[in-house]
Design an enzyme around this catalytic site. Structure first.
Site, short mmCIF file in Angstrom:
data_model
loop_
_atom_site.label_atom_id
_atom_site.label_comp_id
_atom_site.label_asym_id
_atom_site.label_seq_id
_atom_site.Cartn_x
_atom_site.Cartn_y
_atom_site.Cartn_z
N GLY A 122 105.11 -21.81 -72.60
CA GLY A 122 105.99 -22.27 -71.43
C GLY A 122 107.38 -21.55 -71.61
O GLY A 122 107.82 -21.01 -72.52
N HIS A 129 105.29 -37.43 -69.01
CA HIS A 129 105.53 -37.27 -70.25
C HIS A 129 106.98 -36.90 -70.11
O HIS A 129 107.33 -35.56 -70.43
CB HIS A 129 104.70 -36.15 -70.89
CG HIS A 129 105.36 -35.47 -72.15
ND1 HIS A 129 105.53 -36.52 -73.25
CD2 HIS A 129 106.18 -34.46 -72.46
CE1 HIS A 129 105.94 -35.70 -74.11
NE2 HIS A 129 106.44 -34.55 -73.76
N ASP A 150 102.99 -39.58 -77.07
CA ASP A 150 103.54 -40.66 -77.09
C ASP A 150 102.74 -42.02 -77.42
O ASP A 150 103.20 -42.80 -77.77
CB ASP A 150 103.86 -40.76 -75.42
CG ASP A 150 104.72 -39.47 -75.07
OD1 ASP A 150 105.65 -39.19 -75.59
OD2 ASP A 150 103.98 -38.50 -74.16
P1 NAX Z 1 108.03 -22.62 -78.77
O1 NAX Z 1 109.16 -22.06 -78.20
O2 NAX Z 1 108.15 -22.53 -80.25
O3 NAX Z 1 106.57 -21.76 -78.66
C1 NAX Z 1 106.39 -21.55 -77.16
C2 NAX Z 1 105.60 -20.12 -77.02
O4 NAX Z 1 105.30 -20.09 -76.01
C3 NAX Z 1 106.33 -19.29 -77.68
O5 NAX Z 1 105.92 -18.24 -78.49
C4 NAX Z 1 106.41 -18.13 -76.29
O6 NAX Z 1 106.71 -16.88 -76.57
C5 NAX Z 1 105.42 -18.61 -75.72
N1 NAX Z 1 105.38 -18.51 -74.16
C6 NAX Z 1 106.32 -18.42 -73.34
N2 NAX Z 1 105.90 -17.89 -72.25
C7 NAX Z 1 104.49 -17.69 -72.30
C8 NAX Z 1 103.56 -17.31 -71.29
N3 NAX Z 1 103.93 -16.93 -70.01
N4 NAX Z 1 102.23 -17.24 -71.51
C9 NAX Z 1 101.87 -17.25 -73.17
N5 NAX Z 1 102.96 -17.77 -73.97
C10 NAX Z 1 104.06 -18.07 -73.44
O7 NAX Z 1 107.86 -24.06 -78.31
P2 NAX Z 1 107.06 -25.24 -78.96
O8 NAX Z 1 107.80 -26.09 -79.66
O9 NAX Z 1 105.71 -24.56 -79.67
O10 NAX Z 1 106.62 -26.31 -77.68
C11 NAX Z 1 105.89 -25.59 -76.80
C12 NAX Z 1 105.66 -26.61 -75.59
O11 NAX Z 1 105.13 -28.00 -75.76
C13 NAX Z 1 107.27 -26.73 -75.10
O12 NAX Z 1 107.00 -26.48 -73.56
C14 NAX Z 1 107.41 -28.13 -75.11
O13 NAX Z 1 108.29 -28.62 -74.40
C15 NAX Z 1 106.13 -28.67 -75.33
N6 NAX Z 1 105.97 -30.05 -75.87
C16 NAX Z 1 105.11 -31.06 -75.19
C17 NAX Z 1 104.95 -32.20 -75.81
C18 NAX Z 1 103.86 -33.14 -75.15
O14 NAX Z 1 103.62 -34.18 -75.86
N7 NAX Z 1 103.39 -32.78 -73.94
C19 NAX Z 1 105.48 -32.68 -77.05
C20 NAX Z 1 105.83 -31.29 -78.05
C21 NAX Z 1 106.64 -30.22 -77.17
O15 NAX Z 1 108.11 -30.79 -77.06
#
Ligand code: NAX
Length: 350
Positions: free
Chosen positions: A89, A187, A159
């Site tokens: 994302g 969330h 959570d």
């Molecule tokens: P990162 O920034 O390390 O990884 C995200 C990856 O997504 C990157 O490699 C990026 O290139 C890729 N990406 C971006 N746009 C894309 C697309 N259109 N198609 C495919 N890949 C794409 O983030 P990370 O720490 O791994 O977290 C990922 C997501 O999880 C974030 O949105 C974060 O906010 C969310 N979270 C959600 C949680 C939950 O409980 N629901 C908890 C953990 C996390 O914070």
């Protein structure tokens, strides 16, 4: 031997992806006898890093891993997958407006929804992790009409697990003896971590958490805010957001959905979906962000976190839990935020 299941992880070059793919390849998500083929999607700037993750998966020689597809092509990524974990994302960056982040994610989830709808296996189960998780899942649902709304969920299990962890630490009991906390709603920091129905296994049977903690001030105050703000606390400590716990919880979410919650099928068979009040024997539920049908007077048509049980790959919202006035307010507050997010997301579509 079982046929391999194709599992998609988007954003697989990111930090949750890096923690998640080895867990899937080890059988943590689908069981120790289920071979898997991993489909990993990321965007072109991350292609080289993604290929590095693929090299490490090969190097780890996981017995259950029957193939790896690492790609920046969304159609190739989605083709034939039965499980899709959407971690990719657009992150909120310093100084960005909420609406700008929303509009980037709406665009991503709209296009990935169409690809999943057209190319994923029939009955593909989708878990959205990327924030805003509930609303991204809602957009995905809107733009993948061929996927049943029962198959589109978002992650609030982290959570939920955080709430179990806090109770376990407070009472100094093993976390595996604590059950039936509930995360209601979004969330986000408006989520409501609810312990009113939670219990702890003791030699004298299951006891209500409320009775054992015996400190309403903590339960109504610090407990709730600690769970709500745990993500921020991890960032402060690690200078990076939660990754191993997010990956592990994503595995818990899919595993319980596909393989069932502990007594999920027994409860269904005996129509015991109305759980008895705390203190007597009751089954085990988990929290999942699912499409609201209006249960507990939560507006229908939101992706909202509820207590659910699962049997044969189908989740069912636990019905009949008494909701006190304080909880009612908190359930409504987080629903209001989701209604606003939904409106904001729709305004980005036009
Ligand atoms: P990162 O920034 O390390 O990884 C995200 C990856 O997504 C990157 O490699 C990026 O290139 C890729 N990406 C971006 N746009 C894309 C697309 N259109 N198609 C495919 N890949 C794409 O983030 P990370 O720490 O791994 O977290 C990922 C997501 O999880 C974030 O949105 C974060 O906010 C969310 N979270 C959600 C949680 C939950 O409980 N629901 C908890 C953990 C996390 O914070």
């Amino acid at each position: 031997a079982k046929e391999p299941v194709r599992v998609l992880v988007t954003g697989a070059a990111g930090q949750i992806g890096y923690a998640l793919v080895p867990m899937i390849a080890r059988g943590v998500m689908l069981g120790p006898d289920q071979p898997v083929i991993l489909h990993m999607l990321d965007i072109p700037p991350a292609a080289e890093a993604l290929n590095g993750v693929k090299m490490e998966l090969v190097d780890a020689a996981f017995p259950l891993l029957k193939g790896v597809v690492a790609t920046t092509d969304v159609v190739e990524a989605c083709t034939g997958v039965s499980i899709a974990v959407m971690v990719g994302g657009f992150p909120r960056k310093e100084g960005m407006e909420r609406k700008d982040v929303m509009s980037k994610n709406v665009a991503i989830y709209k296009s990935q929804a169409s690809a999943l709808g057209s190319y994923a296996a029939a009955n593909c189960k989708v878990l959205v992790v990327a924030n805003p998780a509930n609303t991204n899942a809602l957009i995905l649902k809107e733009f993948a009409p061929s996927i049943s709304e029962k198959n589109i969920t978002c992650l609030t299990r982290l959570d939920h697990n955080r709430a179990l962890g806090q109770v376990s630490e407070r009472l100094n009991v093993p976390v595996s003896d604590v059950k039936n906390v509930i995360i209601w709603g979004n969330h986000s920091s408006t989520q409501y971590p609810d312990v009113n129905h939670a219990t702890v296994k003791t030699p004298a049977g299951e006891k209500p958490v409320r009775e054992l903690v015996a400190n309403d001030e903590w339960l109504h105050g610090e407990f709730i805010t600690t769970v709500q703000q745990r993500g921020a606390a991890i960032i402060k400590a690690r200078k990076l957001s939660s990754a191993l716990s997010a990956a592990s919880s994503a595995c818990d979410h899919i595993r319980d959905w596909v393989l069932g919650t502990p007594e999920g099928c027994i409860e269904r068979k005996h129509s015991l979906l109305i759980f008895s009040s705390v203190g007597t024997l009751q089954g085990t539920w988990v929290s999942m962000g699912v499409y609201s049908d209006g249960s507990y007077n939560v507006p229908a048509g939101l992706i909202y976190s509820f207590p659910v049980t699962c049997c044969n790959g189908v989740w069912t919202i636990v019905q009949g839990l008494p909701i006190d006035d304080l909880s009612r307010k908190k359930l409504d507050l987080t629903a209001e935020e989701l209604t606003e997010e939904k409106a904001l997301a729709y305004s980005c579509l036009s």
